[in-house]
Design a protein around this motif. Structure first.
Motif, mmCIF file in Angstrom:
data_model
loop_
_atom_site.group_PDB
_atom_site.id
_atom_site.type_symbol
_atom_site.label_atom_id
_atom_site.label_comp_id
_atom_site.label_asym_id
_atom_site.label_seq_id
_atom_site.Cartn_x
_atom_site.Cartn_y
_atom_site.Cartn_z
ATOM 1 N N HIS A 85 0.833 -1.202 0.000
ATOM 2 C CA HIS A 85 0.000 0.000 0.000
ATOM 3 C C HIS A 85 0.868 1.253 0.000
ATOM 4 C CE1 HIS A 85 -3.068 2.839 1.557
ATOM 5 N NE2 HIS A 85 -3.862 2.096 0.819
ATOM 6 N N ASP A 86 1.958 1.242 0.755
ATOM 7 C CA ASP A 86 2.871 2.383 0.772
ATOM 8 C C ASP A 86 3.512 2.571 -0.601
ATOM 9 O OD1 ASP A 86 5.835 3.490 1.307
ATOM 10 O OD2 ASP A 86 4.460 4.280 2.818
ATOM 11 N N LEU A 87 3.908 1.464 -1.220
ATOM 12 C CA LEU A 87 4.515 1.566 -2.555
ATOM 13 C C LEU A 87 3.506 2.040 -3.597
ATOM 14 C CD1 LEU A 87 6.713 -1.661 -2.589
ATOM 15 C CD2 LEU A 87 7.482 0.709 -2.360
ATOM 16 N N LEU A 88 2.233 1.705 -3.395
ATOM 17 C CA LEU A 88 1.201 2.129 -4.341
ATOM 18 C C LEU A 88 1.117 3.646 -4.424
ATOM 19 C CD1 LEU A 88 -1.255 1.499 -6.165
ATOM 20 C CD2 LEU A 88 -2.633 1.494 -4.084
ATOM 21 N N GLN A 102 11.901 5.868 -5.410
ATOM 22 C CA GLN A 102 12.052 4.533 -4.845
ATOM 23 C C GLN A 102 12.602 4.642 -3.433
ATOM 24 O OE1 GLN A 102 14.198 1.902 -7.385
ATOM 25 N NE2 GLN A 102 12.747 2.156 -9.056
ATOM 26 N N PRO A 103 11.843 4.131 -2.465
ATOM 27 C CA PRO A 103 12.275 4.274 -1.079
ATOM 28 C C PRO A 103 13.320 3.233 -0.696
ATOM 29 C CG PRO A 103 10.206 3.110 -1.160
ATOM 30 C CD PRO A 103 10.538 3.486 -2.580
ATOM 31 N N SER A 104 14.111 3.582 0.274
ATOM 32 C CA SER A 104 15.033 2.607 0.854
ATOM 33 C C SER A 104 14.282 1.790 1.887
ATOM 34 C CB SER A 104 16.216 3.333 1.507
ATOM 35 O OG SER A 104 15.748 4.105 2.597
ATOM 36 N N VAL A 105 14.910 0.732 2.344
ATOM 37 C CA VAL A 105 14.293 -0.109 3.371
ATOM 38 C C VAL A 105 14.082 0.706 4.645
ATOM 39 C CG1 VAL A 105 14.665 -2.127 4.833
ATOM 40 C CG2 VAL A 105 15.223 -2.230 2.409
ATOM 41 N N GLU A 106 15.041 1.564 4.986
ATOM 42 C CA GLU A 106 14.927 2.385 6.186
ATOM 43 C C GLU A 106 13.774 3.375 6.068
ATOM 44 O OE1 GLU A 106 17.852 1.963 4.521
ATOM 45 O OE2 GLU A 106 18.680 0.489 5.922
ATOM 46 N N MET A 107 13.586 3.939 4.857
ATOM 47 C CA MET A 107 12.499 4.884 4.656
ATOM 48 C C MET A 107 11.141 4.180 4.774
ATOM 49 S SD MET A 107 11.671 7.326 1.387
ATOM 50 C CE MET A 107 13.249 8.123 1.436
ATOM 51 N N LEU A 108 11.037 2.985 4.191
ATOM 52 C CA LEU A 108 9.796 2.215 4.317
ATOM 53 C C LEU A 108 9.524 1.845 5.780
ATOM 54 C CD1 LEU A 108 9.886 -0.159 1.233
ATOM 55 C CD2 LEU A 108 8.194 1.589 1.720
ATOM 56 N N ALA A 109 10.597 1.487 6.493
ATOM 57 C CA ALA A 109 10.438 1.144 7.911
ATOM 58 C C ALA A 109 9.955 2.348 8.705
ATOM 59 C CB ALA A 109 11.754 0.618 8.473
ATOM 60 N N ASP A 110 10.477 3.521 8.378
ATOM 61 C CA ASP A 110 10.069 4.732 9.085
ATOM 62 C C ASP A 110 8.616 5.085 8.777
ATOM 63 O OD1 ASP A 110 10.527 7.052 10.705
ATOM 64 O OD2 ASP A 110 10.627 8.226 8.856
ATOM 65 N N HIS A 111 8.208 4.955 7.510
ATOM 66 C CA HIS A 111 6.850 5.337 7.119
ATOM 67 C C HIS A 111 5.788 4.339 7.567
ATOM 68 C CE1 HIS A 111 8.033 8.341 3.738
ATOM 69 N NE2 HIS A 111 8.659 8.574 4.873
ATOM 70 N N ASP A 120 12.155 -6.207 4.776
ATOM 71 C CA ASP A 120 12.830 -7.132 3.858
ATOM 72 C C ASP A 120 11.962 -8.349 3.562
ATOM 73 O OD1 ASP A 120 15.117 -5.606 3.535
ATOM 74 O OD2 ASP A 120 16.135 -6.532 5.254
ATOM 75 N N VAL A 121 11.339 -8.889 4.590
ATOM 76 C CA VAL A 121 10.468 -10.050 4.402
ATOM 77 C C VAL A 121 9.246 -9.667 3.569
ATOM 78 C CG1 VAL A 121 8.979 -11.694 5.617
ATOM 79 C CG2 VAL A 121 11.267 -11.229 6.469
ATOM 80 N N ALA A 122 8.666 -8.501 3.841
ATOM 81 C CA ALA A 122 7.491 -8.056 3.104
ATOM 82 C C ALA A 122 7.826 -7.833 1.625
ATOM 83 C CB ALA A 122 6.926 -6.784 3.719
ATOM 84 N N LEU A 123 8.985 -7.234 1.353
ATOM 85 C CA LEU A 123 9.392 -7.022 -0.050
ATOM 86 C C LEU A 123 9.633 -8.353 -0.755
ATOM 87 C CD1 LEU A 123 11.791 -3.959 0.302
ATOM 88 C CD2 LEU A 123 9.511 -3.996 -0.707
ATOM 89 N N ALA A 124 10.263 -9.295 -0.060
ATOM 90 C CA ALA A 124 10.472 -10.621 -0.655
ATOM 91 C C ALA A 124 9.134 -11.311 -0.917
ATOM 92 C CB ALA A 124 11.340 -11.474 0.263
ATOM 93 N N ASN A 125 8.185 -11.146 -0.013
ATOM 94 C CA ASN A 125 6.861 -11.723 -0.189
ATOM 95 C C ASN A 125 6.150 -11.089 -1.389
ATOM 96 O OD1 ASN A 125 4.552 -13.171 0.262
ATOM 97 N ND2 ASN A 125 4.037 -12.192 2.183
ATOM 98 N N ASP A 146 18.386 -1.222 -11.903
ATOM 99 C CA ASP A 146 17.074 -1.849 -11.724
ATOM 100 C C ASP A 146 16.144 -0.888 -10.998
ATOM 101 O OD1 ASP A 146 17.656 -4.236 -12.957
ATOM 102 O OD2 ASP A 146 18.326 -5.224 -11.124
ATOM 103 N N GLY A 147 14.911 -0.867 -11.466
ATOM 104 C CA GLY A 147 13.878 -0.065 -10.824
ATOM 105 C C GLY A 147 12.713 -0.959 -10.436
ATOM 106 N N TRP A 148 11.921 -0.469 -9.523
ATOM 107 C CA TRP A 148 10.773 -1.241 -9.073
ATOM 108 C C TRP A 148 9.548 -0.859 -9.864
ATOM 109 C CZ3 TRP A 148 11.221 -0.397 -3.091
ATOM 110 C CH2 TRP A 148 12.279 -1.154 -2.605
ATOM 111 N N GLY A 149 8.670 -1.815 -10.002
ATOM 112 C CA GLY A 149 7.365 -1.578 -10.592
ATOM 113 C C GLY A 149 6.352 -2.463 -9.904
ATOM 114 N N LEU A 150 5.135 -1.985 -9.842
ATOM 115 C CA LEU A 150 4.062 -2.760 -9.232
ATOM 116 C C LEU A 150 3.263 -3.452 -10.322
ATOM 117 C CD1 LEU A 150 2.813 -0.167 -6.593
ATOM 118 C CD2 LEU A 150 4.403 -2.050 -6.262
ATOM 119 N N ALA A 151 2.692 -4.589 -9.998
ATOM 120 C CA ALA A 151 1.877 -5.338 -10.942
ATOM 121 C C ALA A 151 0.782 -6.071 -10.175
ATOM 122 C CB ALA A 151 2.737 -6.340 -11.713
#
Length: 173
Positions: A85-88, A102-111, A120-125, A146-151
């Motif tokens: 949802h945050d990445l959306l 593109q957020p870092s892991v630390e930025m996602l953890a903070d938000h 890390d586990v959530a991104l792997a999932n 490499d860049g991220w994309g949602l699908a």
């Protein structure tokens, strides 16, 4: 003489033991072909590779709406759904996340309020289930990275479409 015994309530140990049910013999295969009584929206079994491949949206389907509803009906852990949802909200209407956003892991953890290991586990999932894909950036100063994309995975997209066609009051239109 003895006094009459006072009545007592029975305990489960006083009840008679039940016999286990007899095993039923397997049914013989039907010789004639019967038409299926299953509804038309029954999902067709799909190979695992096809299940996590990104689905193709048609002209009138909005990516963000289908991604959000797909996350809601997915059976993923709530942490994975939260990260998705945050990445959306960082993604474009087509699902691409700009390299500058593109957020870092630390930025996602903070938000999100999660730990970095949980991120890390959530991104792997999300990656293993087809919600997050890596794309090679082909132009601009970050070309080659490499860049991220949602699908929306194909299986989830098919499920959303079947729910949409079966429920006229569904708001995923």
């Amino acid at each position: 003489m003895t006094a009459p015994a006072t009545p007592r309530t029975p305990s489960p140990g006083d009840l008679a033991r039940r016999r286990p049910p007899k095993p039923t013999p397997p049914r013989p295969a039907a010789a004639t072909h019967r038409p299926s009584t299953a509804p038309a929206t029954t999902p067709v079994p799909v190979a695992a590779v096809d299940a996590v491949s990104p689905g193709k949206l048609v002209r009138r389907e909005q990516f963000k709406k289908f991604f959000l509803y797909g996350l809601r009906i997915s059976r993923m852990h709530p942490h994975s759904r939260l990260v998705g949802h945050d990445l959306l909200w960082r993604a474009t209407n087509a699902g691409a996340i700009a390299p500058s956003r593109q957020p870092s892991v630390e930025m996602l953890a903070d938000h999100t309020g999660l730990d970095a290991r949980q991120i890390d586990v959530a991104l792997a999932n999300l990656r293993s289930r087809g919600w997050l894909v890596s794309r090679r950036i082909t132009e601009g100063p970050r070309a080659g990275r490499d860049g991220w994309g949602l699908a929306v995975p194909a299986v989830v997209l098919a499920e959303l479409r079947s729910r949409r066609s079966s429920d006229p009051m569904d708001h995923a239109r």
